[in-house]
Design a protein around this motif. Structure first.
Motif, PDB file in Angstrom:
ATOM      1  N   LYS A 106       0.836  -1.211   0.000  1.00 54.39           N
ATOM      2  CA  LYS A 106       0.000   0.000   0.000  1.00 54.39           C
ATOM      3  C   LYS A 106       0.865   1.252   0.000  1.00 54.39           C
ATOM      4  O   LYS A 106       0.353   2.363   0.033  1.00 54.39           O
ATOM      5  CB  LYS A 106      -0.951   0.007   1.191  1.00 54.39           C
ATOM      6  N   TYR A 107       2.184   1.054  -0.032  1.00 59.04           N
ATOM      7  CA  TYR A 107       3.124   2.169  -0.054  1.00 59.04           C
ATOM      8  C   TYR A 107       3.851   2.213  -1.393  1.00 59.04           C
ATOM      9  O   TYR A 107       4.160   1.188  -1.981  1.00 59.04           O
ATOM     10  CB  TYR A 107       4.151   2.036   1.065  1.00 59.04           C
ATOM     11  N   ARG A 108       4.148   3.420  -1.845  1.00 63.70           N
ATOM     12  CA  ARG A 108       4.933   3.549  -3.077  1.00 63.70           C
ATOM     13  C   ARG A 108       6.222   4.337  -2.842  1.00 63.70           C
ATOM     14  O   ARG A 108       6.866   4.792  -3.779  1.00 63.70           O
ATOM     15  CB  ARG A 108       4.110   4.200  -4.178  1.00 63.70           C
ATOM     16  N   GLY A 109       6.584   4.485  -1.575  1.00 63.25           N
ATOM     17  CA  GLY A 109       7.828   5.167  -1.273  1.00 63.25           C
ATOM     18  C   GLY A 109       7.803   5.824   0.079  1.00 63.25           C
ATOM     19  O   GLY A 109       6.932   5.541   0.918  1.00 63.25           O
ATOM     20  N   LEU A 110       8.770   6.739   0.284  1.00 65.90           N
ATOM     21  CA  LEU A 110       8.890   7.410   1.575  1.00 65.90           C
ATOM     22  C   LEU A 110       9.770   8.638   1.445  1.00 65.90           C
ATOM     23  O   LEU A 110      10.594   8.748   0.531  1.00 65.90           O
ATOM     24  CB  LEU A 110       9.499   6.449   2.606  1.00 65.90           C
ATOM     25  N   PHE A 111       9.557   9.562   2.373  1.00 63.99           N
ATOM     26  CA  PHE A 111      10.460  10.695   2.573  1.00 63.99           C
ATOM     27  C   PHE A 111      11.136  10.491   3.920  1.00 63.99           C
ATOM     28  O   PHE A 111      10.480  10.142   4.905  1.00 63.99           O
ATOM     29  CB  PHE A 111       9.697  12.025   2.549  1.00 63.99           C
ATOM     30  N   HIS A 112      12.440  10.743   3.959  1.00 67.56           N
ATOM     31  CA  HIS A 112      13.224  10.400   5.140  1.00 67.56           C
ATOM     32  C   HIS A 112      14.069  11.592   5.570  1.00 67.56           C
ATOM     33  O   HIS A 112      14.731  12.223   4.745  1.00 67.56           O
ATOM     34  CB  HIS A 112      14.126   9.210   4.803  1.00 67.56           C
ATOM     35  N   ASN A 113      14.006  11.915   6.861  1.00 67.37           N
ATOM     36  CA  ASN A 113      14.829  12.976   7.435  1.00 67.37           C
ATOM     37  C   ASN A 113      15.639  12.372   8.573  1.00 67.37           C
ATOM     38  O   ASN A 113      15.106  12.084   9.653  1.00 67.37           O
ATOM     39  CB  ASN A 113      13.955  14.128   7.949  1.00 67.37           C
ATOM     40  N   LEU A 114      16.932  12.158   8.332  1.00 69.79           N
ATOM     41  CA  LEU A 114      17.768  11.503   9.330  1.00 69.79           C
ATOM     42  C   LEU A 114      18.175  12.455  10.450  1.00 69.79           C
ATOM     43  O   LEU A 114      18.491  12.006  11.557  1.00 69.79           O
ATOM     44  CB  LEU A 114      19.018  10.927   8.651  1.00 69.79           C
ATOM     45  N   GLU A 115      18.119  13.758  10.194  1.00 67.73           N
ATOM     46  CA  GLU A 115      18.537  14.723  11.202  1.00 67.73           C
ATOM     47  C   GLU A 115      17.611  14.696  12.420  1.00 67.73           C
ATOM     48  O   GLU A 115      18.060  14.782  13.561  1.00 67.73           O
ATOM     49  CB  GLU A 115      18.585  16.126  10.604  1.00 67.73           C
ATOM     50  N   ASP A 116      16.307  14.577  12.178  1.00 71.24           N
ATOM     51  CA  ASP A 116      15.380  14.496  13.312  1.00 71.24           C
ATOM     52  C   ASP A 116      14.660  13.145  13.366  1.00 71.24           C
ATOM     53  O   ASP A 116      13.637  12.998  14.023  1.00 71.24           O
ATOM     54  CB  ASP A 116      14.362  15.639  13.283  1.00 71.24           C
ATOM     55  N   PHE A 117      15.187  12.159  12.661  1.00 69.60           N
ATOM     56  CA  PHE A 117      14.732  10.764  12.742  1.00 69.60           C
ATOM     57  C   PHE A 117      13.259  10.604  12.374  1.00 69.60           C
ATOM     58  O   PHE A 117      12.550   9.792  12.959  1.00 69.60           O
ATOM     59  CB  PHE A 117      14.993  10.200  14.150  1.00 69.60           C
ATOM     60  N   ARG A 118      12.809  11.335  11.364  1.00 73.49           N
ATOM     61  CA  ARG A 118      11.433  11.221  10.904  1.00 73.49           C
ATOM     62  C   ARG A 118      11.392  10.572   9.533  1.00 73.49           C
ATOM     63  O   ARG A 118      12.182  10.900   8.664  1.00 73.49           O
ATOM     64  CB  ARG A 118      10.751  12.597  10.837  1.00 73.49           C
ATOM     65  N   THR A 119      10.431   9.647   9.363  1.00 73.79           N
ATOM     66  CA  THR A 119      10.175   9.037   8.072  1.00 73.79           C
ATOM     67  C   THR A 119       8.696   9.107   7.773  1.00 73.79           C
ATOM     68  O   THR A 119       7.866   8.727   8.615  1.00 73.79           O
ATOM     69  CB  THR A 119      10.640   7.568   8.042  1.00 73.79           C
ATOM     70  N   SER A 120       8.352   9.598   6.590  1.00 76.62           N
ATOM     71  CA  SER A 120       6.946   9.738   6.194  1.00 76.62           C
ATOM     72  C   SER A 120       6.688   8.826   5.003  1.00 76.62           C
ATOM     73  O   SER A 120       7.230   9.054   3.910  1.00 76.62           O
ATOM     74  CB  SER A 120       6.633  11.187   5.824  1.00 76.62           C
ATOM     75  N   PRO A 121       5.867   7.795   5.168  1.00 78.63           N
ATOM     76  CA  PRO A 121       5.561   6.914   4.056  1.00 78.63           C
ATOM     77  C   PRO A 121       4.677   7.600   3.033  1.00 78.63           C
ATOM     78  O   PRO A 121       3.900   8.506   3.355  1.00 78.63           O
ATOM     79  CB  PRO A 121       4.836   5.736   4.718  1.00 78.63           C
ATOM     80  N   ILE A 122       4.781   7.183   1.783  1.00 77.29           N
ATOM     81  CA  ILE A 122       3.924   7.682   0.716  1.00 77.29           C
ATOM     82  C   ILE A 122       2.923   6.583   0.358  1.00 77.29           C
ATOM     83  O   ILE A 122       3.302   5.531  -0.165  1.00 77.29           O
ATOM     84  CB  ILE A 122       4.736   8.060  -0.534  1.00 77.29           C
TER      85      ILE A 122
END
Length: 269
Positions: free
Chosen positions: A250-266
């Motif tokens: 159900k996912y086609r990717g993600l955005f990832h921010n390693l500086e504040d350890f956040r990942t947002s699925p697409i």
């Protein structure tokens, strides 16, 4: 109470029950590509253990290993001066007994518009650092897709990686439409747009934020965080593994921010 159905992409049947190893073109053998290759090795060994035919990978990169690549990329001092693709593929083949291939040229059309040899692959994975390279890959996949009835390894999926110093993204696309089964539980989605179509501006911004190549590891670490490539590689390989292991996503990717350890699925929409 009526609950809205989840949109889902079902894996092309050929990936689940192939008669030959699934062909993969991995484009780029740098900070991300060198680590994605390790992930593909792990996927291959796991698929073989499950009775699958596994993967046949071809790694494309025209660059040479330098001292600036040591540490952040998956290279060692004894490999300085060797073609990146050759160094990595030789290591994989020695460790696993595979027969994966190395190309020491760019994955692009030549000046006459001729397609690169061995450009046909079921899955294409790009770990490149320019917008031009991505649009070039999109053009090649579109051209091959137009001839898909005449080639053995019809392109079906494109997985693209991109990153800046602390952030990055992984985007899964289909090459054309993938036949979907009927489902009472989900809404099947047969087409996932190319990254170049949907995120062109994001790619251009990422390229503007990037700097020139580094002459040392210390300089390289000023441009890209030590673990941004590795964390993106793992999550992208997990997405690819889900296609094989569960037959849907159900996912086609993600955005990832390693500086504040956040990942947002697409989510697929």
């Amino acid at each position: 109470m009526n609950q809205e159905k989840t949109k889902m992409h079902f894996t092309d049947n050929y990936l689940l029950a192939p008669t030959n190893p699934i062909t993969v073109n991995l484009v780029g053998a740098g900070g991300t590509g060198s680590k994605v290759l390790t992930g593909l090795m792990e996927i291959n060994e796991s698929l073989l253990a499950l009775g699958h035919t596994g993967l046949q990978v071809r790694l494309w990169d025209d660059d040479i290993v330098t001292s600036a690549n040591l540490g952040r990329q998956r290279f060692f001092d004894c490999e300085v001066g060797l073609p990146k693709s050759v160094a990595l593929i030789n290591r994989i083949n020695r460790c696993t007994g595979a027969n994966w291939k190395a190309e020491t040229v760019k994955f692009e059309k030549d000046k006459f518009g001729k397609m690169p040899k061995q450009s046909n692959a079921t899955i294409t994975i790009t770990c490149v650092d320019t917008v031009q390279a991505r649009f070039g890959v999109a053009e090649i996949l579109t051209s091959v897709n137009g001839q898909r009835n005449h080639v053995r390894d019809s392109p079906k999926y494109w997985l693209d990686y991109g990153n800046s110093k602390h952030t990055g993204q992984v985007i899964l696309s289909t090459v054309g439409n993938i036949v979907q089964p009927e489902s009472e539980k989900y809404i099947p989605v047969n087409n996932l747009p190319f990254v170049t179509q949907e995120y062109g501006e994001l790619l251009m911004q990422s390229e503007r934020d990037d700097n020139t190549p580094s002459c040392s590891l210390a300089e390289a670490l000023e441009q890209q965080d030590l673990f941004i490539n590795a964390s993106l590689a793992q999550m992208g390989c997990k997405l690819l593994w889900s296609l094989f292991r569960f037959g849907m996503t159900k996912y086609r990717g993600l955005f990832h921010n390693l500086e504040d350890f956040r990942t947002s699925p697409i989510l697929i929409d």
